[in-house]
Design a protein around this motif. Structure first.
Motif, short mmCIF file in Angstrom:
data_model
loop_
_atom_site.label_atom_id
_atom_site.label_comp_id
_atom_site.label_asym_id
_atom_site.label_seq_id
_atom_site.Cartn_x
_atom_site.Cartn_y
_atom_site.Cartn_z
N PRO A 1 43.69 16.85 43.10
CA PRO A 1 44.62 17.54 42.20
C PRO A 1 44.38 19.05 42.20
CG PRO A 1 42.94 16.35 40.96
CD PRO A 1 42.79 15.92 42.38
N TRP A 2 45.47 19.79 42.00
CA TRP A 2 45.36 21.25 41.96
C TRP A 2 44.64 21.67 40.69
CZ3 TRP A 2 47.34 24.96 38.55
CH2 TRP A 2 47.24 26.30 38.99
N VAL A 3 43.76 22.62 40.84
CA VAL A 3 43.03 23.18 39.70
C VAL A 3 43.22 24.69 39.75
CG1 VAL A 3 40.78 23.48 38.61
CG2 VAL A 3 41.33 21.33 39.75
N GLU A 4 43.62 25.26 38.63
CA GLU A 4 43.84 26.71 38.60
C GLU A 4 42.53 27.43 38.86
OE1 GLU A 4 45.86 30.11 35.73
OE2 GLU A 4 45.73 28.02 35.07
N PRO A 5 42.53 28.34 39.82
CA PRO A 5 41.28 29.03 40.14
C PRO A 5 40.81 29.92 38.98
CG PRO A 5 43.13 30.03 41.31
CD PRO A 5 43.65 28.78 40.66
N THR A 6 39.51 30.00 38.84
CA THR A 6 38.93 30.88 37.83
C THR A 6 38.59 32.21 38.50
OG1 THR A 6 36.69 30.11 38.29
CG2 THR A 6 37.98 28.89 36.64
N GLU A 7 38.21 33.18 37.69
CA GLU A 7 37.88 34.51 38.23
C GLU A 7 36.71 34.44 39.19
OE1 GLU A 7 37.31 37.34 35.19
OE2 GLU A 7 39.36 37.18 34.36
N SER A 8 35.77 33.53 38.93
CA SER A 8 34.60 33.43 39.78
C SER A 8 34.95 32.86 41.15
CB SER A 8 33.53 32.53 39.12
OG SER A 8 34.06 31.22 38.90
N GLN A 9 36.12 32.16 41.23
CA GLN A 9 36.52 31.59 42.52
C GLN A 9 37.23 32.64 43.35
OE1 GLN A 9 38.71 28.27 40.78
NE2 GLN A 9 37.21 26.86 41.67
#
Length: 259
Positions: free
Chosen positions: A251-259
């Motif tokens: 499933p798609w997961v919204e990227p975080t700033e750390s990614q």
């Protein structure tokens, strides 16, 4: 006929007829013009038009029916094999039986199992030594009255010998996954490699493959972790089977700033 770029007359006639088949002017089961009609239309001799039709037959585009004429063959395979239908849930029967049920068709097959030893190529695939004992099973599968698939499978006998599922089709459970489940070997993944080639003579006879039709060869291997528990070579006529793959993604997961 003019000969652009040095092409022979029979090739130009074949080009024209092929284009009519591929663009739908001539459709599946349509009868193409007779040799006499082609001779009149193109102004060529019988030997030239016959060679053109033979060329299309060799490509698998038309088929000759004794006493009736030459007809356009169906290009879209009537049977679809969808991987997602087989392995989306843990199988409880053979993949072929599952495919037939999904298509609303009956499934039948004939088989012969025998104990033998592994040749080097099979031993390499199974991760065993050449000459080690294996169970070899030859299958021929039918869709209705028509043969559609051949399969030759190999299983290391050190896994199944003496168990109720030693004989792939003669025990209380059939299908590789449920059979291995029954003896505590829980298959973790299945690998497949697919390639096309010309059919071997015995495959032409067994599958009743028309002239000019290639076959698809599927090398399927079942694993428990890193251990191979079965490998098989599956042969299907390319005009009767479509291999349709569906691959699930995480499933798609919204990227975080750390990614």
């Amino acid at each position: 006929m003019p000969s652009p770029q040095g092409r022979h007359a029979y090739q130009q006639i074949a080009d024209d007829l092929r284009a009519q088949v591929l663009d739908g002017t001539l459709q599946a089961d349509d009868r193409i013009p007779s040799e006499s009609e082609l001779m009149d239309h193109y102004g060529m001799s019988r030997i030239v038009v016959r060679r053109a039709v033979d060329m299309l037959e060799g490509e698998g585009l038309v088929t000759k029916v004794q006493g009736k004429g030459t007809f356009v063959r169906r290009l879209a395979p009537p049977q679809k094999r969808t991987i997602g239908d087989f392995y989306g849930k843990r199988p409880t029967s053979s993949p072929f039986a599952a495919s037939a049920r999904a298509a609303g068709k009956s499934s039948e097959w004939e088989y012969q199992s025998r104990r033998t030893t592994a040749p080097k190529a099979i031993a390499d695939r199974l991760g065993i030594q050449p000459g080690d004992p294996v169970m070899k099973t030859n299958y021929r599968f039918f869709g209705g009255d028509q043969p559609v698939m051949l399969s030759t499978s190999y299983e290391p006998l050190d896994l199944t010998e003496g168990t109720p599922v030693e004989q792939p089709e003669a025990g209380p459970v059939t299908g590789v996954v449920p059979r291995m489940d029954a003896i505590g070997l829980h298959i973790t993944h299945v690998g497949e490699e697919v390639h096309g080639r010309a059919p071997r003579p015995f495959e032409v006879d067994a599958l009743k493959v028309p002239t000019g039709t290639p076959v698809l060869v599927i090398e399927r291997t079942y694993y428990v972790g890193d251990r191979v528990v079965e490998t098989a070579d599956i042969v299907v006529s390319a005009d009767r089977y479509t291999l349709s793959y569906r691959v699930p993604l995480p499933p798609w997961v919204e990227p975080t700033e750390s990614q």
